[in-house]
Design a protein around this motif. Structure first.
Motif, PDB file in Angstrom:
ATOM      1  N   UNK A   1      10.455 -13.410  -0.597  1.00 46.06           N
ATOM      2  CA  UNK A   1      10.078 -12.042  -0.258  1.00 46.06           C
ATOM      3  C   UNK A   1       9.836 -11.257  -1.536  1.00 46.06           C
ATOM      4  N   UNK A   2       8.636 -10.710  -1.672  1.00 51.46           N
ATOM      5  CA  UNK A   2       8.271  -9.902  -2.833  1.00 51.46           C
ATOM      6  C   UNK A   2       8.038  -8.479  -2.350  1.00 51.46           C
ATOM      7  N   UNK A   3       8.865  -7.538  -2.800  1.00 52.96           N
ATOM      8  CA  UNK A   3       8.739  -6.144  -2.390  1.00 52.96           C
ATOM      9  C   UNK A   3       8.107  -5.269  -3.467  1.00 52.96           C
ATOM     10  N   UNK A   4       7.587  -5.875  -4.505  1.00 51.65           N
ATOM     11  CA  UNK A   4       6.889  -5.112  -5.537  1.00 51.65           C
ATOM     12  C   UNK A   4       5.507  -4.696  -5.045  1.00 51.65           C
ATOM     13  N   UNK A   5       4.959  -3.666  -5.642  1.00 57.84           N
ATOM     14  CA  UNK A   5       3.610  -3.232  -5.268  1.00 57.84           C
ATOM     15  C   UNK A   5       2.573  -4.290  -5.636  1.00 57.84           C
ATOM     16  N   UNK A   6       2.788  -4.979  -6.734  1.00 55.94           N
ATOM     17  CA  UNK A   6       1.860  -6.026  -7.154  1.00 55.94           C
ATOM     18  C   UNK A   6       1.926  -7.213  -6.204  1.00 55.94           C
ATOM     19  N   UNK A   7       0.803  -7.883  -6.028  1.00 52.52           N
ATOM     20  CA  UNK A   7       0.758  -9.069  -5.187  1.00 52.52           C
ATOM     21  C   UNK A   7       1.292 -10.282  -5.940  1.00 52.52           C
TER      22      UNK A   7
ATOM     23  N   UNK B   1       2.339 -14.239   4.902  1.00 50.74           N
ATOM     24  CA  UNK B   1       1.816 -12.963   5.367  1.00 50.74           C
ATOM     25  C   UNK B   1       2.080 -11.941   4.281  1.00 50.74           C
ATOM     26  N   UNK B   2       1.117 -11.060   4.067  1.00 50.88           N
ATOM     27  CA  UNK B   2       1.287 -10.051   3.028  1.00 50.88           C
ATOM     28  C   UNK B   2       0.156  -9.052   3.048  1.00 50.88           C
ATOM     29  N   UNK B   3       0.187  -8.143   2.089  1.00 48.89           N
ATOM     30  CA  UNK B   3      -0.833  -7.116   1.938  1.00 48.89           C
ATOM     31  C   UNK B   3      -0.701  -6.484   0.575  1.00 48.89           C
ATOM     32  N   UNK B   4      -1.636  -5.761  -0.091  1.00 44.84           N
ATOM     33  CA  UNK B   4      -2.878  -5.250   0.423  1.00 44.84           C
ATOM     34  C   UNK B   4      -3.871  -5.390  -0.713  1.00 44.84           C
ATOM     35  N   UNK B   5      -4.806  -6.301  -0.591  1.00 43.74           N
ATOM     36  CA  UNK B   5      -5.844  -6.480  -1.599  1.00 43.74           C
ATOM     37  C   UNK B   5      -7.167  -6.522  -0.858  1.00 43.74           C
TER      38      UNK B   5
ATOM     39  N   UNK C   1       0.853  -1.183   0.000  1.00 44.45           N
ATOM     40  CA  UNK C   1       0.000   0.000   0.000  1.00 44.45           C
ATOM     41  C   UNK C   1       0.890   1.234   0.000  1.00 44.45           C
ATOM     42  N   UNK C   2       1.047   1.899  -1.157  1.00 46.97           N
ATOM     43  CA  UNK C   2       2.020   3.003  -1.265  1.00 46.97           C
ATOM     44  C   UNK C   2       1.852   4.086  -0.216  1.00 46.97           C
ATOM     45  N   UNK C   3       0.614   4.434   0.138  1.00 44.90           N
ATOM     46  CA  UNK C   3       0.428   5.537   1.090  1.00 44.90           C
ATOM     47  C   UNK C   3       0.772   5.125   2.528  1.00 44.90           C
ATOM     48  N   UNK C   4       0.990   3.837   2.746  1.00 40.37           N
ATOM     49  CA  UNK C   4       1.397   3.359   4.065  1.00 40.37           C
ATOM     50  C   UNK C   4       2.647   2.493   3.930  1.00 40.37           C
ATOM     51  N   UNK C   5       3.577   2.945   3.107  1.00 45.81           N
ATOM     52  CA  UNK C   5       4.768   2.149   2.797  1.00 45.81           C
ATOM     53  C   UNK C   5       5.615   1.864   4.026  1.00 45.81           C
ATOM     54  N   UNK C   6       5.466   2.670   5.072  1.00 43.36           N
ATOM     55  CA  UNK C   6       6.232   2.426   6.294  1.00 43.36           C
ATOM     56  C   UNK C   6       5.934   1.056   6.891  1.00 43.36           C
TER      57      UNK C   6
END
Length: 203
Positions: free
Chosen positions: A61-67, A80-84, A34-39
Protein backbone atom coordinates in the motif's frame (compact mmCIF):
# COMPACT_ATOMS: atom_id res chain seq x y z
CA UNK A 1 -10.75 -6.60 -27.17
CA UNK A 2 -7.55 -4.62 -27.15
CA UNK A 3 -5.06 -2.64 -29.21
CA UNK A 4 -4.64 -5.59 -31.59
CA UNK A 5 -6.19 -9.00 -32.33
CA UNK A 6 -3.06 -10.55 -30.81
CA UNK A 7 -3.75 -8.78 -27.52
CA UNK A 8 -7.32 -10.09 -27.46
CA UNK A 9 -6.13 -13.62 -28.19
CA UNK A 10 -3.45 -13.39 -25.49
CA UNK A 11 -6.05 -12.34 -22.89
CA UNK A 12 -7.95 -15.58 -23.48
CA UNK A 13 -4.85 -17.76 -23.52
CA UNK A 14 -3.44 -16.24 -20.33
CA UNK A 15 -6.79 -16.47 -18.55
CA UNK A 16 -7.13 -20.16 -19.31
CA UNK A 17 -3.55 -20.87 -18.23
CA UNK A 18 -3.73 -18.81 -15.03
CA UNK A 19 -7.05 -20.26 -13.92
CA UNK A 20 -5.63 -23.79 -14.05
CA UNK A 21 -2.87 -23.08 -11.54
CA UNK A 22 -4.31 -20.08 -9.67
CA UNK A 23 -3.15 -16.50 -9.90
CA UNK A 24 -0.11 -15.90 -7.71
CA UNK A 25 1.93 -12.79 -7.03
CA UNK A 26 1.88 -9.47 -5.22
CA UNK A 27 -1.05 -7.10 -4.70
CA UNK A 28 -0.28 -3.40 -5.22
CA UNK A 29 -2.58 -0.61 -4.02
CA UNK A 30 -1.68 2.97 -4.93
CA UNK A 31 -3.57 5.53 -2.86
CA UNK A 32 -2.84 9.25 -2.54
CA UNK A 33 -3.61 9.93 -6.15
CA UNK A 34 -5.48 13.22 -6.46
CA UNK A 35 -5.23 15.85 -3.68
CA UNK A 36 -8.47 17.64 -4.57
CA UNK A 37 -10.35 14.34 -4.28
CA UNK A 38 -8.45 12.87 -1.34
CA UNK A 39 -11.67 11.44 0.09
CA UNK A 40 -11.46 8.72 -2.58
CA UNK A 41 -8.50 7.22 -0.75
CA UNK A 42 -11.04 5.81 1.71
CA UNK A 43 -11.69 3.10 -0.87
CA UNK A 44 -8.04 1.98 -1.06
CA UNK A 45 -6.95 1.82 2.57
CA UNK A 46 -9.91 -0.35 3.72
CA UNK A 47 -9.10 -2.78 0.92
CA UNK A 48 -5.56 -3.18 2.23
CA UNK A 49 -6.81 -3.70 5.78
CA UNK A 50 -9.38 -6.26 4.65
CA UNK A 51 -6.76 -8.24 2.75
CA UNK A 52 -4.46 -8.27 5.77
CA UNK A 53 -7.22 -9.35 8.17
CA UNK A 54 -9.30 -11.78 6.12
CA UNK A 55 -7.06 -13.04 3.34
CA UNK A 56 -3.84 -13.07 5.39
CA UNK A 57 -2.15 -11.19 2.56
CA UNK A 58 0.35 -8.36 2.80
CA UNK A 59 -0.49 -5.93 0.00
CA UNK A 60 1.91 -3.17 -0.90
CA UNK A 61 0.00 0.00 0.00
CA UNK A 62 1.45 3.33 -1.12
CA UNK A 63 -0.28 6.40 0.34
CA UNK A 64 2.10 8.97 -1.11
CA UNK A 65 0.89 11.38 -3.77
CA UNK A 66 3.50 10.04 -6.17
CA UNK A 67 2.69 6.88 -8.09
CA UNK A 68 4.69 3.67 -8.00
CA UNK A 69 7.88 4.41 -9.89
CA UNK A 70 9.15 2.66 -13.02
CA UNK A 71 10.03 -1.01 -12.49
CA UNK A 72 9.17 -0.83 -8.78
CA UNK A 73 6.41 -3.47 -8.70
CA UNK A 74 7.64 -6.96 -9.61
CA UNK A 75 5.39 -10.02 -9.84
CA UNK A 76 2.21 -7.94 -9.90
CA UNK A 77 -0.89 -10.15 -9.81
CA UNK A 78 -3.45 -7.54 -8.71
CA UNK A 79 -3.31 -3.75 -8.89
CA UNK A 80 -5.59 -0.80 -8.30
CA UNK A 81 -4.53 2.80 -7.98
CA UNK A 82 -4.76 6.37 -9.21
CA UNK A 83 -4.21 9.12 -10.65
CA UNK A 84 -2.14 9.54 -13.81
CA UNK A 85 -4.36 10.84 -16.59
CA UNK A 86 -3.69 9.11 -19.93
CA UNK A 87 -0.10 8.51 -18.89
CA UNK A 88 0.72 4.89 -18.10
CA UNK A 89 3.59 4.37 -15.69
CA UNK A 90 5.65 1.28 -16.49
CA UNK A 91 6.04 0.23 -12.86
CA UNK A 92 4.86 -3.37 -13.08
CA UNK A 93 6.13 -6.78 -13.96
CA UNK A 94 2.78 -8.42 -14.65
CA UNK A 95 2.12 -12.02 -13.71
CA UNK A 96 0.32 -14.17 -16.25
CA UNK A 97 -3.39 -13.61 -15.66
CA UNK A 98 -2.99 -10.31 -13.78
CA UNK A 99 -6.12 -8.31 -12.94
CA UNK A 100 -5.49 -4.58 -12.70
CA UNK A 101 -7.12 -1.19 -13.16
CA UNK A 102 -6.28 2.46 -12.76
CA UNK A 103 -8.81 5.04 -11.64
CA UNK A 104 -8.59 7.96 -14.05
CA UNK A 105 -10.71 9.41 -16.83
CA UNK A 106 -10.42 8.41 -20.50
CA UNK A 107 -8.10 5.42 -19.89
CA UNK A 108 -9.99 3.28 -22.44
CA UNK A 109 -10.82 6.08 -24.89
CA UNK A 110 -8.30 4.85 -27.46
CA UNK A 111 -8.46 1.16 -26.66
CA UNK A 112 -7.65 0.00 -30.20
CA UNK A 113 -4.78 2.42 -30.79
CA UNK A 114 -1.48 0.52 -30.35
CA UNK A 115 0.31 3.84 -29.81
CA UNK A 116 -1.95 5.03 -27.00
CA UNK A 117 -0.33 5.66 -23.63
CA UNK A 118 -3.62 5.30 -21.75
CA UNK A 119 -3.72 2.75 -18.97
CA UNK A 120 -6.16 0.23 -20.46
CA UNK A 121 -4.48 -0.37 -23.83
CA UNK A 122 -1.00 -0.09 -22.37
CA UNK A 123 -1.70 -2.59 -19.57
CA UNK A 124 -3.10 -5.03 -22.12
CA UNK A 125 0.01 -4.64 -24.26
CA UNK A 126 2.19 -5.22 -21.19
CA UNK A 127 0.43 -8.45 -20.20
CA UNK A 128 -2.63 -7.76 -18.01
CA UNK A 129 -5.45 -10.25 -18.58
CA UNK A 130 -8.36 -8.28 -17.13
CA UNK A 131 -8.81 -4.54 -16.73
CA UNK A 132 -11.46 -1.84 -16.81
CA UNK A 133 -11.59 1.83 -17.62
CA UNK A 134 -13.56 4.76 -18.93
CA UNK A 135 -14.15 5.61 -22.59
CA UNK A 136 -15.00 9.21 -21.63
CA UNK A 137 -15.36 11.30 -18.48
CA UNK A 138 -17.22 9.04 -16.00
CA UNK A 139 -16.66 10.89 -12.69
CA UNK A 140 -15.33 8.91 -9.74
CA UNK A 141 -18.76 7.61 -8.80
CA UNK A 142 -18.88 5.45 -11.94
CA UNK A 143 -15.97 3.16 -10.98
CA UNK A 144 -16.45 -0.10 -9.11
CA UNK A 145 -15.31 0.21 -5.51
CA UNK A 146 -11.96 -1.53 -4.97
CA UNK A 147 -12.96 -2.76 -1.50
CA UNK A 148 -15.88 -4.60 -3.11
CA UNK A 149 -14.47 -5.81 -6.43
CA UNK A 150 -11.26 -7.43 -5.21
CA UNK A 151 -12.65 -9.24 -2.12
CA UNK A 152 -15.39 -10.71 -4.33
CA UNK A 153 -12.82 -11.85 -6.88
CA UNK A 154 -10.65 -13.47 -4.19
CA UNK A 155 -13.50 -15.73 -3.05
CA UNK A 156 -13.19 -17.69 -6.29
CA UNK A 157 -16.98 -17.90 -6.45
CA UNK A 158 -17.48 -15.40 -9.27
CA UNK A 159 -15.90 -14.70 -12.64
CA UNK A 160 -14.26 -11.38 -13.44
CA UNK A 161 -17.36 -10.30 -15.37
CA UNK A 162 -19.65 -11.22 -12.46
CA UNK A 163 -17.48 -9.24 -10.04
CA UNK A 164 -17.60 -6.26 -12.38
CA UNK A 165 -21.37 -6.28 -12.79
CA UNK A 166 -21.86 -6.89 -9.09
CA UNK A 167 -19.85 -3.80 -8.16
CA UNK A 168 -20.08 -1.26 -11.00
CA UNK A 169 -22.49 1.47 -9.80
CA UNK A 170 -23.92 2.51 -13.18
CA UNK A 171 -24.67 0.32 -16.18
CA UNK A 172 -23.98 1.66 -19.68
CA UNK A 173 -22.22 4.80 -18.49
CA UNK A 174 -18.74 5.33 -19.94
CA UNK A 175 -17.18 2.25 -18.29
CA UNK A 176 -15.96 -0.91 -19.98
CA UNK A 177 -14.45 -4.20 -18.80
CA UNK A 178 -11.81 -5.83 -21.00
CA UNK A 179 -11.39 -9.49 -20.07
CA UNK A 180 -12.36 -13.04 -20.83
CA UNK A 181 -15.74 -12.87 -19.03
CA UNK A 182 -15.41 -16.48 -17.86
CA UNK A 183 -12.04 -15.90 -16.21
CA UNK A 184 -12.02 -16.79 -12.50
CA UNK A 185 -8.41 -16.54 -11.31
CA UNK A 186 -9.10 -17.86 -7.80
CA UNK A 187 -11.57 -20.64 -8.64
CA UNK A 188 -9.12 -23.34 -7.61
CA UNK A 189 -7.36 -21.40 -4.86
CA UNK A 190 -9.73 -19.02 -3.08
CA UNK A 191 -8.17 -16.56 -0.64
CA UNK A 192 -11.29 -15.04 0.95
CA UNK A 193 -14.22 -16.84 2.58
CA UNK A 194 -17.63 -15.63 1.39
CA UNK A 195 -18.78 -15.27 4.99
CA UNK A 196 -16.00 -12.73 5.59
CA UNK A 197 -17.34 -10.35 2.95
CA UNK A 198 -19.34 -7.27 3.95
CA UNK A 199 -23.04 -8.02 4.36
CA UNK A 200 -24.96 -8.03 1.08
CA UNK A 201 -21.93 -8.15 -1.21
CA UNK A 202 -22.11 -11.82 -2.15
CA UNK A 203 -25.28 -12.62 -4.18
Amino acid sequence: DGPSPADARRIIQDSVAAQKVGLDGQIYIDAGGLPRAAHYDQHFVPLARFLQAKARLQPVLDEREALFGPSSCPKAALYVGWYSLQKYVDAFGWQQGAVAWHVASFEAMHLRDPKSNEWVPKMLQKGVAATLGAVNEPLLEAFPLPEEFFPLLLTGKLTVAECYWRTVPQASWQMTLIADPLYNPFANRPLVKPQDLPAGLMP
